[in-house]
Design an enzyme around this catalytic site. Structure first.
Site, PDB file in Angstrom:
ATOM      1  N   ASP A   1      25.402  66.283  17.351  1.00  0.00           N
ATOM      2  CA  ASP A   1      25.507  64.871  16.976  1.00  0.00           C
ATOM      3  C   ASP A   1      26.771  64.281  17.587  1.00  0.00           C
ATOM      4  O   ASP A   1      27.733  65.004  17.874  1.00  0.00           O
ATOM      5  CB  ASP A   1      25.613  64.723  15.449  1.00  0.00           C
ATOM      6  CG  ASP A   1      24.271  64.918  14.741  1.00  0.00           C
ATOM      7  OD1 ASP A   1      23.234  65.068  15.419  1.00  0.00           O
ATOM      8  OD2 ASP A   1      24.278  64.919  13.494  1.00  0.00           O
TER       9      ASP A   1
ATOM     10  N   ARG B   1      19.731  62.619  23.055  1.00  0.00           N
ATOM     11  CA  ARG B   1      19.184  61.727  22.024  1.00  0.00           C
ATOM     12  C   ARG B   1      19.955  60.414  22.144  1.00  0.00           C
ATOM     13  O   ARG B   1      21.175  60.404  22.011  1.00  0.00           O
ATOM     14  CB  ARG B   1      19.403  62.323  20.627  1.00  0.00           C
ATOM     15  CG  ARG B   1      19.057  61.348  19.514  1.00  0.00           C
ATOM     16  CD  ARG B   1      19.721  61.734  18.185  1.00  0.00           C
ATOM     17  NE  ARG B   1      19.196  62.972  17.648  1.00  0.00           N
ATOM     18  CZ  ARG B   1      19.900  63.738  16.799  1.00  0.00           C
ATOM     19  NH1 ARG B   1      21.113  63.406  16.421  1.00  0.00           N
ATOM     20  NH2 ARG B   1      19.364  64.857  16.335  1.00  0.00           N
TER      21      ARG B   1
HETATM   22  C1  LIG Z   1      17.359  60.750  14.698  1.00  0.00           C
HETATM   23  C2  LIG Z   1      18.617  59.964  14.663  1.00  0.00           C
HETATM   24  C3  LIG Z   1      19.826  60.617  14.870  1.00  0.00           C
HETATM   25  C4  LIG Z   1      21.022  59.894  14.898  1.00  0.00           C
HETATM   26  N1  LIG Z   1      22.183  60.526  15.246  1.00  0.00           N
HETATM   27  C5  LIG Z   1      23.314  59.787  15.384  1.00  0.00           C
HETATM   28  C6  LIG Z   1      24.515  60.356  15.897  1.00  0.00           C
HETATM   29  O1  LIG Z   1      24.584  61.542  16.226  1.00  0.00           O
HETATM   30  N2  LIG Z   1      25.606  59.558  16.011  1.00  0.00           N
HETATM   31  C7  LIG Z   1      25.582  58.217  15.668  1.00  0.00           C
HETATM   32  O2  LIG Z   1      26.593  57.518  15.830  1.00  0.00           O
HETATM   33  N3  LIG Z   1      24.455  57.675  15.152  1.00  0.00           N
HETATM   34  C8  LIG Z   1      23.341  58.412  15.010  1.00  0.00           C
HETATM   35  N4  LIG Z   1      22.200  57.820  14.527  1.00  0.00           N
HETATM   36  C9  LIG Z   1      22.276  56.492  13.868  1.00  0.00           C
HETATM   37  C10 LIG Z   1      22.138  55.342  14.840  1.00  0.00           C
HETATM   38  O3  LIG Z   1      23.266  55.285  15.679  1.00  0.00           O
HETATM   39  C11 LIG Z   1      22.002  54.004  14.101  1.00  0.00           C
HETATM   40  O4  LIG Z   1      23.132  53.778  13.323  1.00  0.00           O
HETATM   41  C12 LIG Z   1      20.778  53.931  13.195  1.00  0.00           C
HETATM   42  O5  LIG Z   1      19.684  54.588  13.737  1.00  0.00           O
HETATM   43  C13 LIG Z   1      20.354  52.467  12.984  1.00  0.00           C
HETATM   44  O6  LIG Z   1      20.048  51.880  14.217  1.00  0.00           O
HETATM   45  P1  LIG Z   1      18.552  51.500  14.661  1.00  0.00           P
HETATM   46  O7  LIG Z   1      18.405  51.874  16.092  1.00  0.00           O
HETATM   47  O8  LIG Z   1      17.558  52.067  13.745  1.00  0.00           O
HETATM   48  O9  LIG Z   1      18.539  49.900  14.665  1.00  0.00           O
HETATM   49  P2  LIG Z   1      18.931  48.821  13.571  1.00  0.00           P
HETATM   50  O10 LIG Z   1      18.934  47.519  14.313  1.00  0.00           O
HETATM   51  O11 LIG Z   1      20.151  49.205  12.831  1.00  0.00           O
HETATM   52  O12 LIG Z   1      17.711  48.867  12.579  1.00  0.00           O
HETATM   53  C14 LIG Z   1      16.399  48.462  12.984  1.00  0.00           C
HETATM   54  C15 LIG Z   1      15.511  48.479  11.745  1.00  0.00           C
HETATM   55  O13 LIG Z   1      15.411  49.819  11.262  1.00  0.00           O
HETATM   56  C16 LIG Z   1      15.438  49.863   9.848  1.00  0.00           C
HETATM   57  N5  LIG Z   1      16.667  50.537   9.416  1.00  0.00           N
HETATM   58  C17 LIG Z   1      17.691  50.928  10.201  1.00  0.00           C
HETATM   59  N6  LIG Z   1      18.637  51.571   9.472  1.00  0.00           N
HETATM   60  C18 LIG Z   1      18.192  51.557   8.208  1.00  0.00           C
HETATM   61  C19 LIG Z   1      18.711  52.056   6.985  1.00  0.00           C
HETATM   62  N7  LIG Z   1      19.883  52.683   6.921  1.00  0.00           N
HETATM   63  N8  LIG Z   1      17.989  51.865   5.841  1.00  0.00           N
HETATM   64  C20 LIG Z   1      16.789  51.258   5.884  1.00  0.00           C
HETATM   65  N9  LIG Z   1      16.244  50.759   7.025  1.00  0.00           N
HETATM   66  C21 LIG Z   1      16.934  50.906   8.158  1.00  0.00           C
HETATM   67  C22 LIG Z   1      15.405  48.423   9.396  1.00  0.00           C
HETATM   68  O14 LIG Z   1      14.059  48.046   9.242  1.00  0.00           O
HETATM   69  C23 LIG Z   1      16.051  47.695  10.556  1.00  0.00           C
HETATM   70  O15 LIG Z   1      15.675  46.347  10.632  1.00  0.00           O
HETATM   71  C24 LIG Z   1      20.994  58.497  14.577  1.00  0.00           C
HETATM   72  C25 LIG Z   1      19.784  57.863  14.350  1.00  0.00           C
HETATM   73  C26 LIG Z   1      18.609  58.560  14.420  1.00  0.00           C
HETATM   74  C27 LIG Z   1      17.332  57.818  14.211  1.00  0.00           C
END
Ligand SMILES: Cc1cc2nc3c(=O)[nH]c(=O)nc-3n(C[C@H](O)[C@H](O)[C@H](O)COP(=O)(O)OP(=O)(O)OC[C@H]3O[C@@H](n4cnc5c(N)ncnc54)[C@H](O)[C@@H]3O)c2cc1C
Length: 319
Positions: free
Chosen positions: A130, A181
């Site tokens: 991560d 990722r």
């Molecule tokens: C498999 C995976 C691994 C990850 N690993 C890392 C990592 O190693 N380091 C790192 O910095 N980040 C990591 N992340 C987190 C990532 O950086 C984002 O903070 C997170 O995924 C929210 O961004 P989004 O792309 O979903 O878009 P956003 O614009 O934040 O969300 C899009 C839509 O997704 C839904 N959504 C998003 N988050 C939430 C929530 N918390 N609760 C409910 N609904 C939500 C909502 O419907 C929202 O409108 C990871 C995410 C995933 C999916």
């Protein structure tokens, strides 16, 4: 503002003590966390596998300054690797380097990591590193390169679209065939290193997703293994329907096979989308966190969506 506030709370010990002592804390957090034991997490993975979805298991923990805690986390990761092997579930493992002693002592940290990478490689499994906040980006990438040089090719990394540096990192790492990722990024970062505006993060995400998928279309690029453990070169990690639609468009344009790319989402978030993508024939992997150190992870999930905060607050008043 709200996002920054909750991310800063994720590092505050007083807030951690307050929230984990409230029954409502776990009640709401358990929407995002599979359980406190590895056995419960394996059960969650079994259920995902039945729906055709693979998993990556994450023993929660980060930023440890204690060698006892780092050794304990190492043992827990070894335990989950064994449980995956024994249970036969389709899962690999995600780790955070600051959980294993990255900031304590280099030799001690390398010993911990080597134990994990050796165990994963013996059982044909894969470790995803991560990405944490930008103070650790260089060290995290250097560690991955070190691991690959030791012969541990069963490793991949996470890159964050909000960092200006990511395009260069992505090009460097994909040229070495390293699995990426791609996510937006979950920490508070200064405008010196990261795009402050979400519109710019989204535009960069789409740009990077295209580069990543192009790299995945090259001959010899890693493909998803049959047992669902070793991932392909490209993982699109987002719940954002626009980012997913854009990635689907690139996948179609490049005519990428199902085993060349996977969509990744977090446990408990957009289950509808997870199922929809799996039913449409895409490879899907869900990140399944478990363990008792759920507080910082939970705070980052609250930070991402104001509705989660209201859900938490409304639960405070429920019996
Ligand atoms: C498999 C995976 C691994 C990850 N690993 C890392 C990592 O190693 N380091 C790192 O910095 N980040 C990591 N992340 C987190 C990532 O950086 C984002 O903070 C997170 O995924 C929210 O961004 P989004 O792309 O979903 O878009 P956003 O614009 O934040 O969300 C899009 C839509 O997704 C839904 N959504 C998003 N988050 C939430 C929530 N918390 N609760 C409910 N609904 C939500 C909502 O419907 C929202 O409108 C990871 C995410 C995933 C999916």
């Amino acid at each position: 503002m709200l996002r920054a506030f909750f991310i800063s709370l994720s590092k505050a010990n007083w807030a951690q003590r307050a929230i984990i002592s409230l029954p409502v804390g776990w009640r709401v957090a358990s929407r995002f966390i599979a359980g406190e034991t590895p056995e419960t997490a394996i059960q969650v993975v079994r259920e995902l596998n039945l729906k055709g979805i693979n998993a990556t298991l994450d023993y929660l923990g980060e930023n440890t300054n204690s060698s006892i805690d780092a050794s304990h986390s190492t043992d827990e990761v070894l335990r989950i690797l064994d449980l995956i092997k024994v249970s036969g579930v389709q899962a690999n493992v995600s780790i955070k380097l600051s959980q294993l002693g990255l900031t304590i002592d280099k030799d001690f940290f390398h010993q911990n990591l080597t134990k994990i990478l050796s165990s994963a490689s013996q059982s044909g499994n894969f470790i995803r590193i991560d990405m944490e906040d930008s103070s650790l980006t260089d060290k995290t990438i250097q560690t991955l390169i070190w691991a690959q040089a030791q012969g541990f090719t069963n490793t991949g990394i996470v890159l964050q679209a909000y960092l200006y540096r990511t395009e260069k990192d992505l090009v460097d790492l994909t040229s070495k065939g390293i699995s990426i990722r791609l996510c937006k990024g979950a920490y508070n970062e200064l405008a010196e290193v990261a795009y402050p505006k979400m519109a710019d993060v989204n535009a960069n995400y789409d740009h990077l997703a295209r580069l990543l998928l192009q790299a995945a279309s090259l001959p010899g690029s890693p493909r998803l293994s049959e047992d669902g453990r070793v991932p392909p070169l490209a993982a699109i990690a987002s719940h954002d329907p626009r980012r997913i639609a854009m990635a689907r468009r690139f996948i179609a344009e490049l005519n990428l096979p199902q085993q060349a790319v996977e969509f990744q989402m977090l446990y408990g978030i957009r289950r509808d989308l997870q199922n929809e993508l799996a039913s449409a024939g895409y490879s899907v992997r869900v990140y399944v966190p478990y363990g008792t150190h759920w507080y910082p992870y939970f705070m980052r999930r609250l930070a991402e969506r104001p509705a989660n905060v209201w859900f938490f607050v409304s639960n405070l008043f429920k019996k």
